[in-house]
Design a protein around this motif. Structure first.
Motif, PDB file in Angstrom:
ATOM      1  N   MET A   1      96.394 -28.158 -12.342  1.00 55.95           N
ATOM      2  CA  MET A   1      97.471 -28.804 -11.578  1.00 55.95           C
ATOM      3  C   MET A   1      98.499 -29.436 -12.510  1.00 55.95           C
ATOM      4  O   MET A   1      99.701 -29.357 -12.255  1.00 55.95           O
ATOM      5  CB  MET A   1      96.881 -29.871 -10.653  1.00 55.95           C
ATOM      6  CG  MET A   1      96.075 -29.309  -9.511  1.00 55.95           C
ATOM      7  SD  MET A   1      97.058 -28.339  -8.365  1.00 55.95           S
ATOM      8  CE  MET A   1      98.117 -29.590  -7.705  1.00 55.95           C
ATOM      9  N   ALA A   2      98.042 -30.067 -13.576  1.00 54.49           N
ATOM     10  CA  ALA A   2      98.962 -30.692 -14.525  1.00 54.49           C
ATOM     11  C   ALA A   2      99.831 -29.640 -15.206  1.00 54.49           C
ATOM     12  O   ALA A   2     101.041 -29.843 -15.384  1.00 54.49           O
ATOM     13  CB  ALA A   2      98.181 -31.483 -15.566  1.00 54.49           C
ATOM     14  N   ALA A   3      99.234 -28.512 -15.577  1.00 55.13           N
ATOM     15  CA  ALA A   3     100.006 -27.442 -16.216  1.00 55.13           C
ATOM     16  C   ALA A   3     101.037 -26.869 -15.252  1.00 55.13           C
ATOM     17  O   ALA A   3     102.185 -26.616 -15.632  1.00 55.13           O
ATOM     18  CB  ALA A   3      99.066 -26.340 -16.704  1.00 55.13           C
ATOM     19  N   GLY A   4     100.651 -26.674 -14.002  1.00 57.75           N
ATOM     20  CA  GLY A   4     101.596 -26.168 -13.009  1.00 57.75           C
ATOM     21  C   GLY A   4     102.747 -27.127 -12.775  1.00 57.75           C
ATOM     22  O   GLY A   4     103.904 -26.715 -12.659  1.00 57.75           O
ATOM     23  N   THR A   5     102.448 -28.424 -12.730  1.00 59.31           N
ATOM     24  CA  THR A   5     103.499 -29.424 -12.559  1.00 59.31           C
ATOM     25  C   THR A   5     104.434 -29.436 -13.753  1.00 59.31           C
ATOM     26  O   THR A   5     105.662 -29.503 -13.597  1.00 59.31           O
ATOM     27  CB  THR A   5     102.872 -30.820 -12.371  1.00 59.31           C
ATOM     28  OG1 THR A   5     102.025 -30.785 -11.218  1.00 59.31           O
ATOM     29  CG2 THR A   5     103.924 -31.886 -12.200  1.00 59.31           C
ATOM     30  N   LEU A   6     103.878 -29.338 -14.954  1.00 60.62           N
ATOM     31  CA  LEU A   6     104.696 -29.329 -16.164  1.00 60.62           C
ATOM     32  C   LEU A   6     105.625 -28.116 -16.189  1.00 60.62           C
ATOM     33  O   LEU A   6     106.823 -28.242 -16.476  1.00 60.62           O
ATOM     34  CB  LEU A   6     103.803 -29.358 -17.398  1.00 60.62           C
ATOM     35  CG  LEU A   6     104.510 -29.401 -18.750  1.00 60.62           C
ATOM     36  CD1 LEU A   6     105.249 -30.723 -18.902  1.00 60.62           C
ATOM     37  CD2 LEU A   6     103.511 -29.228 -19.865  1.00 60.62           C
ATOM     38  N   VAL A   7     105.094 -26.945 -15.860  1.00 65.59           N
ATOM     39  CA  VAL A   7     105.913 -25.730 -15.832  1.00 65.59           C
ATOM     40  C   VAL A   7     107.012 -25.853 -14.785  1.00 65.59           C
ATOM     41  O   VAL A   7     108.169 -25.484 -15.024  1.00 65.59           O
ATOM     42  CB  VAL A   7     105.025 -24.488 -15.582  1.00 65.59           C
ATOM     43  CG1 VAL A   7     105.861 -23.260 -15.270  1.00 65.59           C
ATOM     44  CG2 VAL A   7     104.134 -24.225 -16.777  1.00 65.59           C
ATOM     45  N   SER A   8     106.678 -26.405 -13.612  1.00 61.81           N
ATOM     46  CA  SER A   8     107.668 -26.578 -12.556  1.00 61.81           C
ATOM     47  C   SER A   8     108.791 -27.514 -12.993  1.00 61.81           C
ATOM     48  O   SER A   8     109.973 -27.245 -12.743  1.00 61.81           O
ATOM     49  CB  SER A   8     106.988 -27.121 -11.307  1.00 61.81           C
ATOM     50  OG  SER A   8     107.936 -27.400 -10.304  1.00 61.81           O
ATOM     51  N   ARG A   9     108.434 -28.609 -13.640  1.00 60.43           N
ATOM     52  CA  ARG A   9     109.456 -29.555 -14.110  1.00 60.43           C
ATOM     53  C   ARG A   9     110.354 -28.932 -15.166  1.00 60.43           C
ATOM     54  O   ARG A   9     111.574 -29.128 -15.159  1.00 60.43           O
ATOM     55  CB  ARG A   9     108.792 -30.812 -14.680  1.00 60.43           C
ATOM     56  CG  ARG A   9     107.985 -31.595 -13.715  1.00 60.43           C
ATOM     57  CD  ARG A   9     108.877 -32.323 -12.736  1.00 60.43           C
ATOM     58  NE  ARG A   9     108.092 -32.999 -11.728  1.00 60.43           N
ATOM     59  CZ  ARG A   9     108.152 -34.293 -11.500  1.00 60.43           C
ATOM     60  NH1 ARG A   9     108.963 -35.049 -12.198  1.00 60.43           N
ATOM     61  NH2 ARG A   9     107.419 -34.827 -10.559  1.00 60.43           N
ATOM     62  N   ILE A  10     109.771 -28.181 -16.073  1.00 60.01           N
ATOM     63  CA  ILE A  10     110.564 -27.540 -17.129  1.00 60.01           C
ATOM     64  C   ILE A  10     111.502 -26.508 -16.529  1.00 60.01           C
ATOM     65  O   ILE A  10     112.693 -26.446 -16.873  1.00 60.01           O
ATOM     66  CB  ILE A  10     109.636 -26.916 -18.194  1.00 60.01           C
ATOM     67  CG1 ILE A  10     108.944 -28.029 -18.992  1.00 60.01           C
ATOM     68  CG2 ILE A  10     110.406 -25.989 -19.128  1.00 60.01           C
ATOM     69  CD1 ILE A  10     107.865 -27.550 -19.921  1.00 60.01           C
ATOM     70  N   LEU A  11     110.996 -25.689 -15.594  1.00 58.10           N
ATOM     71  CA  LEU A  11     111.852 -24.687 -14.964  1.00 58.10           C
ATOM     72  C   LEU A  11     112.953 -25.332 -14.128  1.00 58.10           C
ATOM     73  O   LEU A  11     114.074 -24.815 -14.057  1.00 58.10           O
ATOM     74  CB  LEU A  11     111.018 -23.734 -14.109  1.00 58.10           C
ATOM     75  CG  LEU A  11     110.112 -22.781 -14.878  1.00 58.10           C
ATOM     76  CD1 LEU A  11     109.267 -21.958 -13.916  1.00 58.10           C
ATOM     77  CD2 LEU A  11     110.921 -21.883 -15.794  1.00 58.10           C
ATOM     78  N   GLY A  12     112.663 -26.468 -13.497  1.00 58.12           N
ATOM     79  CA  GLY A  12     113.702 -27.193 -12.760  1.00 58.12           C
ATOM     80  C   GLY A  12     114.800 -27.698 -13.683  1.00 58.12           C
ATOM     81  O   GLY A  12     115.986 -27.655 -13.341  1.00 58.12           O
ATOM     82  N   MET A  13     114.407 -28.170 -14.855  1.00 59.11           N
ATOM     83  CA  MET A  13     115.403 -28.633 -15.818  1.00 59.11           C
ATOM     84  C   MET A  13     116.246 -27.463 -16.326  1.00 59.11           C
ATOM     85  O   MET A  13     117.476 -27.573 -16.451  1.00 59.11           O
ATOM     86  CB  MET A  13     114.733 -29.335 -16.990  1.00 59.11           C
ATOM     87  CG  MET A  13     115.724 -29.963 -17.964  1.00 59.11           C
ATOM     88  SD  MET A  13     114.932 -30.705 -19.381  1.00 59.11           S
ATOM     89  CE  MET A  13     114.503 -29.254 -20.308  1.00 59.11           C
TER      90      MET A  13
END
Length: 91
Positions: A41-53
Motif C-alpha cells: 500500500m505504501a509503494a502504491g501511494t508513493l507511485v501515485s503521488r509521484i505520477l500526480g506530481m
C-alpha cells in the motif's frame, strides 16, 4: 466414530496446538503478511503521488502557469466540487 472426535465436532475439526513454537510461527507469518500488505500500500501511494506530481508538471509545462492553466484547473476541479457538495452528501 473411530476418529476419537465427540459427536458435536465436525469430521474435519482438529484441536488447535497451544505450544509456544507453533504459535510464534503462525504469528510470524501473519506479521509478515501484514508488513507485506502495508509495504504494498505504501509503494502504491508513493507511485501515485509521484505520477500526480509529474502530471501537474506536464500540464503546467503545456498550458503554462497563466490564464490558460488556471482556466484548465478550474474546469477540472469545479465539477468535482459540485459533486461533493450536492451528490456526495446524499451517498
Amino acid at each position: 466414530m473411530t476418529s476419537g472426535l465427540t459427536p458435536t465436532q465436525p469430521e474435519g475439526w482438529h484441536r488447535p496446538r497451544h505450544s509456544g513454537a507453533a504459535a510464534s510461527v503462525e504469528g510470524d507469518t501473519e506479521g509478515a503478511n501484514l508488513a507485506r500488505s502495508g509495504a504494498s500500500m505504501a509503494a502504491g501511494t508513493l507511485v501515485s503521488r509521484i505520477l500526480g506530481m509529474v502530471r501537474g508538471v506536464l500540464v503546467t509545462g503545456v498550458l503554462g502557469a497563466g490564464l490558460t492553466g488556471s482556466a484548465f484547473g478550474v474546469a477540472n476541479t469545479l465539477p468535482n466540487n459540485f459533486y461533493l457538495l450536492i451528490a456526495g452528501g446524499v451517498l
